[in-house]
Structures are given as structure tokens and as C-alpha cells.
Design an enzyme around this catalytic site. Structure first.
Site, PDB file in Angstrom:
ATOM      1  N   HIS A  82       0.710  -1.181   0.121  1.00 55.90           N
ATOM      2  CA  HIS A  82       0.013  -0.091   0.106  1.00 55.90           C
ATOM      3  C   HIS A  82       0.872   1.035   0.083  1.00 55.90           C
ATOM      4  CE1 HIS A  82      -3.376   2.451   0.744  1.00 55.90           C
ATOM      5  NE2 HIS A  82      -2.681   3.180   1.883  1.00 55.90           N
ATOM      6  N   ASP A 161     -15.308   1.967   7.517  1.00 57.00           N
ATOM      7  CA  ASP A 161     -14.384   2.898   7.213  1.00 57.00           C
ATOM      8  C   ASP A 161     -14.709   3.962   6.175  1.00 57.00           C
ATOM      9  OD1 ASP A 161     -11.623   3.835   7.080  1.00 57.00           O
ATOM     10  OD2 ASP A 161     -11.741   3.385   4.895  1.00 57.00           O
ATOM     11  N   ARG A 168     -14.950  12.427   9.164  1.00 60.54           N
ATOM     12  CA  ARG A 168     -13.724  12.726   9.696  1.00 60.54           C
ATOM     13  C   ARG A 168     -13.474  13.971   8.734  1.00 60.54           C
ATOM     14  NH1 ARG A 168     -10.058   8.001   9.000  1.00 60.54           N
ATOM     15  NH2 ARG A 168      -8.234   9.795   9.212  1.00 60.54           N
ATOM     16  N   SER A 183      -7.594   2.861   9.640  1.00 64.94           N
ATOM     17  CA  SER A 183      -8.362   2.930   8.580  1.00 64.94           C
ATOM     18  C   SER A 183      -7.634   2.325   7.134  1.00 64.94           C
ATOM     19  CB  SER A 183      -8.394   4.578   7.819  1.00 64.94           C
ATOM     20  OG  SER A 183      -8.886   4.756   6.812  1.00 64.94           O
ATOM     21  N   LYS A 187      -8.540  -1.685   5.609  1.00 69.55           N
ATOM     22  CA  LYS A 187      -8.884  -2.214   4.046  1.00 69.55           C
ATOM     23  C   LYS A 187      -7.963  -3.157   3.426  1.00 69.55           C
ATOM     24  CE  LYS A 187      -8.798   2.416   3.429  1.00 69.55           C
ATOM     25  NZ  LYS A 187      -9.406   3.926   3.289  1.00 69.55           N
TER      26      LYS A 187
END
Ligand code: URA
Ligand code: CA
Length: 433
Positions: A82, A161, A168, A183, A187
Site C-alpha cells: 500500500h 471506514d 472525519r 483506516s 482495508k
């Protein structure tokens, strides 16, 4: 359990229990708890933080809020990568075949781009015929046979999320380490990762503006991963300039091919080897990062990484002949040079601005339904630290319209040229445990 008591507890700086965190996440996902109470809790977390156990519990509560991808039929350790959001970040295109060539399964779920960063699927679709609409069965079979496949996002992953992030975003609570870390990790875990490699970007175009903040975020994610049984490693890398030279879909495919041949830009090559080494270690293909790096260099040198890229494209309907003849990729009708007005050294290239400039040409989308132009984008002829003379080309614009004045202006405004021969180290830190 009452939401107001949970808010009060966090307001007073006390840690929440797993039961309390589950109550909040489940209740919010089902719309049983209103936005105003959850936003109040988010603000309390923003100020009072969460300890390691709370962070792990929040992550797993979000994973449990929706579907989970089951990759258990795929042999081996499924390592996912990621990045916290790069411009011209071509690493996934390089890493997928590179790591697969070592026998590590790369079962990647990917998305399309929005805003100034491009999505991996968009880039791959620059290859004629390539598609990610494959069934889960095909996906699993391909990865077991050839070690690499990419599938589009499907299912209802981490709905908690999605809701929390949207909340947020409008309550000034995005920039909280425990909230960002949980978060992102939720995922990846919901998408089936057994192990995770993170590329945390630092600098102007990134979420984290300082190396300290980036290190704290990276460490938070590595700790969560290890606490919930997913070995995780991270790299902190600079976003003081876009990665590599190409920004734009077909241009980045071409750049990935060059990199897999060992002829790519230095920064992209370096980052791919570093991230790839971590993936190879976590995937069990090497004992140490040094050994992994040698093996990766080996599959670049002997051509097997490039061959793997062809197999990967072919398996998903893509025309693999583009690898040997990149002129078969979509080509823009026009090329324009953006010439430097002054002489000196390139000190900075605004990453976000270059992403936006490329989007303005049609390479990215502003809204989810926009069509993108796969051929257009920017090629950076000068990178940070390079000497440039007035009149020399900084950037080549690949465009399908002749009106590129606004793009030229954007590029010029965001190339900082001065007297310092700056050298910005790309990889700032590695966090392996
Ligand atoms: N990216 C995410 O996925 N989540 C955050 O909270 C911030 C950035
Ligand atoms: Ca690039």
C-alpha cells in the site's frame, strides 16, 4: 452500553475496551449511532490518542463491518503493498511482476484513480484488451498458476471506514495517527492480505509533511499489523518530486516496462527494489532484505521479470506485444515542450501540481464517472538536482489538444529552479518491526 459514556471516557483520556469499540463501529455502520456522537468521539480520539490495543481493536472492528476477501485457496503468503498516495507512482506496475517472478503470490485488488493520483487499473487498461473484470475463481486460479493477477474492487469492504472517513473529512479529524493507521490497515486486511508492505510518503504532496510524522504513522501501522497477526513492514519515501519521469497512464506502462528491463529511472528502480525486497522477505522468498534484493536484481537481469509482465497482461486479455513494441501503446497526437525561463538547478518539483497538470490534460478524473485519456500526460525531462539552462525542456507534454497554455503555466509555476544543487534522499527510513 451508552454512547455518551464512551465519549466521556475518551474525553477523559481513558482507553476504550474492545466491546466499546465494537459497539461504536457496529452501531455507526448500522446507523444506530448518529453522526454528532461519532464526530465527538473522533475529536476526543484526535486529542487523546489510542493505545496499541485500541488501535488493533478499531482496525479489526472495521474489518468486521463488511465483506472480507477470502484468499485462503491461494498457496503461499499473500503480501499486499500500500502506498499512501504518490504522483506518477508506477511502483505497483513494476512490483507485481517483479515479486511474482520470485514465486511470491501477488493477488492484488486495485482501484481507479481520483483527483491527482492515478489508479493502477487505469494504467493497466492502457494496454489494449486488459481487463480486471474476472471472477474470483479465475483470479485465484491465475494467481496459483502464474503468481500474479489484479482484480477490481468488489464487494462491500469496510463500510465502517467509508462512513468514518467521510465524517472525519468534514469534522477536521482526518489527520489523526490512530485513525489514519486503522483506516488503511483495515482495508488491506479486508482485502485478504496475510502480510503488508507500506510506502508512507512524506513531503509537500503527501499527508505527512515531516519525516517525524511519517515515521510515527508508519510505526503505528506496522504495530497494528503485527498485533493482529499480519507481518508488516514500511518504508518512508520522499514525495518532494514525482516518482520516475512519467505521469499518465500509457506513459507509466512504458516506464514500468523500462524499469523491468533494468533501464528505468533511478528513483523508481530504487523504490521498487526496496519495497520488493520487503515483499519477498514477508512472502518467504528470501531470508534477508539483502538476499531479496539480489534475487530481484537477478530476475530483472535474466529477463524473467519482464516475461512475467507479459504473462500477467496476457492472462487478463491484454496485448502483451506492447512490451516489445511500446509504440503500440496509445499515443497522444501532440507533444509540446515546457522550456525553462531560467538557468540553475532544479530544487523542487511540486508533486501534487504535476498530478493536477496531468489531470488537466485528461489523464485523471475529477469525478468518478469521468472518462480518462490513456495516452496523455507528462514526461519530466529534469528531476530534482539536475542542471538546467534557460530554454531547455523541463517537461514534455503529451496531449490530444493543442491548447495547453494552462498546463504549461502550471508546470512552470511548480518547478523551482535555484542555485542549490540539491539532493533529496528518496528513502528516508525503513521500519521492519
Ligand atoms: N487514507 C486512508 O485510507 N484513510 C485515512 O484515514 C487517511 C488516508
Ligand atoms: Ca512515474
Amino acid at each position: 452500553m451508552r454512547m455518551v459514556d464512551i465519549i466521556a471516557k475518551k474525553r477523559d483520556g481513558e482507553p476504550l475496551t474492545k466491546e466499546e469499540i465494537d459497539f461504536v463501529v457496529e452501531g455507526y455502520t448500522k446507523d444506530d449511532i448518529p453522526d454528532y456522537q461519532v464526530s465527538s468521539l473522533m475529536m476526543a480520539i484526535f486529542f487523546n490518542d489510542m493505545n496499541d490495543a485500541e488501535r488493533a481493536d478499531l482496525t479489526m472492528a472495521m474489518v468486521a463491518s463488511g465483506d472480507r476477501i477470502d484468499l485462503s485457496e491461494i498457496d503461499g503468503v499473500k503480501v499486499d503493498k500500500h502506498s499512501t498516495g504518490g504522483v506518477g507512482d508506477t511502483t505497483t506496475l513494476v512490483l507485481a511482476p517483479l515479486v511474482a517472478a520470485l514465486g511470491v503470490p501477488v493477488a492484488k485488488m486495485s482501484g481507479r484513480g481520483l483527483g491527482h493520483t492515478g489508479g493502477t487499473i487505469d494504467k493497466l487498461e492502457a494496454v489494449e484488451g486488459f481487463h480486471v473484470e474476472i471472477t474470483e475463481r479465475e483470479f485465484i486460479d491465475i494467481v496459483n498458476r502464474d503468481k500474479v493477477a489484479v482484480i477490481g474492487q468488489s464487494g462491500n469492504l469496510t463500510p465502517a471506514d467509508k462512513k468514518l472517513y467521510a465524517l472525519r473529512d468534514v469534522t477536521a479529524t482526518v489527520n489523526s495517527i490512530p485513525l489514519i493507521a486503522s483506516s488503511i490497515m483495515s482495508k488491506k486486511i479486508a482485502a485478504g492480505a496475510d502480510a503488508i508492505v507500506l510506502d508512507v510518503k512524506v513531503g509537500d504532496g503527501a499527508f505527512m509533511k515531516t519525516e517525524e510524522d511519517a515515521a510515527e504513522l508508519a510505526k503505528a501501522m506496522v504495530t497494528i499489523g503485527n498485533d493482529v497477526g499480519r507481518r508488516t513492514m514500511a518504508i518512508i519515501s520522499s514525495m518532494e518530486e514525482p516518482l520516475g519521469r512519467a505521469i499518465g497512464n500509457a506513459l507509466e506502462v512504458q516506464e514500468a516496462i523500462e524499469t523491468l528491463k533494468g533501464e528505468g529511472p533511478e528513483d523508481l528502480t530504487e523504490l521498487s527494489l526496496e519495497l520488493g525486497s520487503q515483499m519477498a522477505v514477508l512472502g518467504g522468498a528470501a531470508e534477508t532484505l539483502e538476499e531479496a534484493r539480489e534475487k530481484l536484481q537477478g530476475v530483472i537481469d535474466d529477463g524473467s521479470a519482464l516475461e512475467k509482465f507479459k504473462v500477467f497482461l496476457r492472462n487478463q486479455g491484454g496485448d502483451a506485444s506492447i512490451v516489445d513494441d511500446v509504440s503500440r501503446l496509445p499515443q497522444a497526437e501532440f507533444k509540446f515542450e515546457v522550456e525553462s525561463k531560467t538557468s540553475g538547478y532544479v530544487e523542487e518539483i511540486g508533486s501534487e501540481a504535476m498530478g493536477i497538470a496531468s489531470s488537466m490534460l485528461g489523464a485523471g478524473r475529477q469525478t468518478k464517472d469521468d472518462e480518462i485519456d490513456l495516452a496523455v500526460g507528462l514526461m519530466l525531462n529534469k528531476k530534482v538536482g539536475d542542471r538546467v539552462e534557460a530554454g531547455e525542456s523541463l517537461v514534455t507534454i503529451h496531449s490530444n489538444t493543442e491548447d495547453v497554455e494552462a498546463v504549461k503555466t502550471k508546470v512552470l509555476e511548480n518547478y523551482k529552479i535555484g542555485g542549490d544543487e540539491k539532493d533529496i534522499p528518496l528513502i528516508r527510513k525503513m521500519i521492519t518491526e
